[in-house]
Design a protein around this motif. Sequence first.
Motif, PDB file in Angstrom:
ATOM      1  N   GLY A  47       0.789  -1.220   0.000  1.00 37.88           N
ATOM      2  CA  GLY A  47       0.000   0.000   0.000  1.00 37.88           C
ATOM      3  C   GLY A  47       0.821   1.270   0.000  1.00 37.88           C
ATOM      4  N   VAL A  48       2.151   1.152  -0.194  1.00 38.37           N
ATOM      5  CA  VAL A  48       3.037   2.318  -0.170  1.00 38.37           C
ATOM      6  C   VAL A  48       3.695   2.474  -1.539  1.00 38.37           C
ATOM      7  CG1 VAL A  48       5.047   3.402   0.897  1.00 38.37           C
ATOM      8  CG2 VAL A  48       3.476   2.023   2.294  1.00 38.37           C
ATOM      9  N   GLU A  49       3.602   3.656  -2.101  1.00 35.35           N
ATOM     10  CA  GLU A  49       4.220   3.945  -3.403  1.00 35.35           C
ATOM     11  C   GLU A  49       5.442   4.837  -3.206  1.00 35.35           C
ATOM     12  OE1 GLU A  49       3.282   6.334  -7.586  1.00 35.35           O
ATOM     13  OE2 GLU A  49       1.630   5.795  -6.254  1.00 35.35           O
ATOM     14  N   LEU A  50       6.577   4.397  -3.697  1.00 34.89           N
ATOM     15  CA  LEU A  50       7.803   5.178  -3.590  1.00 34.89           C
ATOM     16  C   LEU A  50       8.000   6.014  -4.847  1.00 34.89           C
ATOM     17  CD1 LEU A  50      11.148   4.340  -2.061  1.00 34.89           C
ATOM     18  CD2 LEU A  50      11.174   4.962  -4.484  1.00 34.89           C
ATOM     19  N   ILE A  51       8.308   7.300  -4.651  1.00 37.23           N
ATOM     20  CA  ILE A  51       8.555   8.212  -5.766  1.00 37.23           C
ATOM     21  C   ILE A  51       9.898   8.893  -5.536  1.00 37.23           C
ATOM     22  CG2 ILE A  51       7.712  10.171  -7.095  1.00 37.23           C
ATOM     23  CD1 ILE A  51       4.909   9.502  -6.168  1.00 37.23           C
TER      24      ILE A  51
END
Length: 215
Positions: A47-51
Motif C-alpha cells: 500500500g506504499v508507493e515510492l517516488i
Amino acid sequence: MRPAAPTNPWFPTRQPNPNARLRVFCFPFAGGGASVYTGWGAALPAGVELISVQLPGRERRIMEPPFRQIPPLLDALEPVLAPLLDKPFIFFGYSMGTRVALALAQRWKVRGAPMPLGMVMAAAGAPHRPRDSRDDLDDPAFIELLRKYEGTPAEVFAHKELLDMVLPVLRADFALADAVLPALPVSCPISVFGAHEDPHVPLAEPRALARADHR
C-alpha cells in the motif's frame, strides 16, 4: 494495447500504484539521482508507493542545467508534485535531500498547503545553523574535497572530460546542501538518523536537528 504513459522526467523510476494508501517522496544526496533508490519500492508494503525525485543535471537529465539555489528549485518542483499530493505522503531526504524536503515543508506550512505526515532525514544537521560554504573553493580544492567524501567513482577523477561534465552539478548540489534555512516549524514529526562512523556529519549535528522545535 493501451500506450504506456509518458515518463515524467522528475520521477523517471516511478511505478504508479493505484491502490497506494501512502506515497514516499525520496530526495537524493549531492550528485545522486533517482536511481539511488531503485529497489526500495519492492521492500515497502503493497500500500506504499515510492517516488524518487530526479533533479536536473544527472542521469537522464544530464544535459539540463542544475539548480544552485533552493527557491527556484522549489518553484520548478511544486507544479510536478501537486498532482501526486492527493494521497497522504511523507518525505525522505538524505544529506542534501534533507534541505530540499524541509524547504518544501516550510513553504507549504506558511501557505497552509497539505503537509507530509512525517519526514525522515538522514546524514544532516540542523539546516538553520550557518555552515562554511564550499562554493568559493577553486577546482583543485573542490576535487580534493570530493575525494574525501569517497562518493565519486574513481573513474570520474581519471577522465578529465567526465570530471569537467560532473563538476558543475556537484558544485550546484553542494551550494544547495550549504543553504541555510529559517528556523521555521513545520508541524509534522521528524525522524533523524546519523551514524557514529560518519566523518562528515558528526552525531551532534543530527541530534541538534532532532532537538529542534518543528511542531
